[in-house]
Write a protein that holds these residues in place. Structure first.
Motif, PDB file in Angstrom:
ATOM      1  N   LEU A 187       0.854  -0.802  -0.275  1.00 11.64           N
ATOM      2  CA  LEU A 187       0.284   0.073   0.140  1.00 11.64           C
ATOM      3  C   LEU A 187       1.158   1.220  -0.101  1.00 11.64           C
ATOM      4  O   LEU A 187       0.512   1.972  -0.088  1.00 11.64           O
ATOM      5  CB  LEU A 187      -1.251   0.034   0.934  1.00 11.64           C
ATOM      6  CG  LEU A 187      -2.178  -0.787   1.428  1.00 11.64           C
ATOM      7  CD1 LEU A 187      -3.006  -1.151   2.561  1.00 11.64           C
ATOM      8  CD2 LEU A 187      -3.042  -0.335  -0.120  1.00 11.64           C
ATOM      9  N   ALA A 223       2.263   1.704  -3.573  1.00 12.04           N
ATOM     10  CA  ALA A 223       1.267   2.325  -4.101  1.00 12.04           C
ATOM     11  C   ALA A 223       0.931   3.876  -4.407  1.00 12.04           C
ATOM     12  O   ALA A 223       0.750   3.932  -5.368  1.00 12.04           O
ATOM     13  CB  ALA A 223      -0.083   1.346  -4.229  1.00 12.04           C
ATOM     14  N   VAL A 261       0.327   3.833 -10.457  1.00 11.18           N
ATOM     15  CA  VAL A 261      -0.552   2.808  -9.732  1.00 11.18           C
ATOM     16  C   VAL A 261      -1.665   3.569  -9.574  1.00 11.18           C
ATOM     17  O   VAL A 261      -1.316   4.197  -9.211  1.00 11.18           O
ATOM     18  CB  VAL A 261       0.216   1.911  -8.325  1.00 11.18           C
ATOM     19  CG1 VAL A 261      -1.233   1.451  -7.509  1.00 11.18           C
ATOM     20  CG2 VAL A 261       1.137   1.198  -8.312  1.00 11.18           C
ATOM     21  N   VAL A 296      -6.642   0.055  -6.750  1.00 11.03           N
ATOM     22  CA  VAL A 296      -5.940  -1.025  -5.332  1.00 11.03           C
ATOM     23  C   VAL A 296      -6.725  -1.620  -5.571  1.00 11.03           C
ATOM     24  O   VAL A 296      -8.189  -1.380  -5.434  1.00 11.03           O
ATOM     25  CB  VAL A 296      -5.151  -0.575  -4.371  1.00 11.03           C
ATOM     26  CG1 VAL A 296      -4.648  -1.780  -3.542  1.00 11.03           C
ATOM     27  CG2 VAL A 296      -3.921   0.090  -4.285  1.00 11.03           C
ATOM     28  N   CYS A 356      -3.358   5.426   2.513  1.00  6.84           N
ATOM     29  CA  CYS A 356      -3.474   5.017   0.703  1.00  6.84           C
ATOM     30  C   CYS A 356      -4.044   6.113   0.145  1.00  6.84           C
ATOM     31  O   CYS A 356      -4.758   6.245  -0.218  1.00  6.84           O
ATOM     32  CB  CYS A 356      -3.285   3.512   0.601  1.00  6.84           C
ATOM     33  SG  CYS A 356      -3.124   3.339  -1.159  1.00  6.84           S
ATOM     34  N   VAL A 410      -8.894   2.450  -2.806  1.00 11.58           N
ATOM     35  CA  VAL A 410      -8.770   1.281  -2.323  1.00 11.58           C
ATOM     36  C   VAL A 410     -10.385   0.338  -2.689  1.00 11.58           C
ATOM     37  O   VAL A 410     -10.829   0.721  -2.026  1.00 11.58           O
ATOM     38  CB  VAL A 410      -7.753   1.021  -0.949  1.00 11.58           C
ATOM     39  CG1 VAL A 410      -7.870  -0.657  -0.834  1.00 11.58           C
ATOM     40  CG2 VAL A 410      -7.128   1.608  -0.640  1.00 11.58           C
TER      41      VAL A 410
END
Length: 239
Positions: free
Chosen positions: A16, A19, A25, A28, A75, A79
């Motif tokens: 994470l 990311a 990225v 996620v 993050c 996600v």
């Protein structure tokens, strides 16, 4: 049933973090293999009560379960939880910490702590009241009953329930849609929404203004405005 081991926890936290730092990225997906999403923490290696020193448990929770949930909340990319089966204890909290939650029809969420004579950890008493209110949070935590995916959706814990065979496909579609979006704007939006639950109006408004100031310096914000003026589909780069 994917009980969380120390190594698994540290790997998820590291992924994470990577990311967040990697512009390549853009979204996620957190999911699992097998018939369960996560059965909770792996308690097989826990020390016996007589072997503990005061402070050990608090330190373990702070550096373990709480760091894991914090890594999801912090993050900088959206996600998605794709819950394929039972999510119990920290497994349920791992899903609830995600920005969007997809669940297979067979998935269940269980606040299993009371069954073991334990206090909820992994941010459960922080997350649940904010998602469903204090009364429903207490009901889930006091009784520890299994909550079917459909009921979890009705309560607002799950965004969508799909057939098991559609879970991976739907999660990928959502992730690809998010990956085509303005990544930095999404990160700032996530930060604003999460912080708003603990902020007064003045603080929330100040944070909103600051986020707008930061975002307007991104390429994607300029592209979004230009595409609107030029009447074309925007092409976001995540920068």
């Amino acid at each position: 049933m994917n009980a969380v081991t120390r190594d698994q926890r540290e790997r998820i936290i590291a992924l994470l973090g990577d990311a967040s730092a990697d512009p390549g990225v853009r979204a996620v997906v957190l999911t699992a293999t097998g018939r369960g999403f996560c059965a909770g923490a792996d308690l097989r290696g826990a020390p016996a009560s007589g072997e503990r020193v005061p402070g050990d448990v608090a330190r373990t929770i702070r550096l373990g379960a709480q760091r894991l949930i914090g890594a999801v909340l912090d993050c900088e990319k959206p996600v998605i939880a794709a819950v394929n089966g039972t999510a119990a204890g920290i497994g349920a909290h791992l899903a609830f910490a995600c920005d969007l939650v997809l669940a297979a029809e067979s998935a269940r969420f269980i606040e299993v702590f009371v069954r073991r004579g334990l206090v909820p950890d992994g941010g459960g008493a922080y997350l649940l009241p904010r998602l469903v209110g204090p009364q429903r949070a207490k009901e889930l935590m006091f009784f520890g009953d299994a909550l079917p995916a459909a009921d979890a959706r009705t309560m607002g814990l799950v965004n969508r329930v799909v057939a098991a065979e559609e879970l991976e496909k739907t999660a990928r579609e959502w992730a690809e849609r998010l990956a085509r979006g303005p990544t930095r704007a999404l990160a700032l939006t996530k930060q604003l929404v999460n912080a708003s639950l603990d902020a007064d109006r003045a603080s929330a408004f100040a944070a909103e203004a600051a986020a707008q100031e930061i975002n307007m310096a991104t390429r994607d914000a300029n592209e979004g405005v230009a595409s609107f003026v030029e009447r074309r589909t925007p092409r976001y780069e995540g920068r």
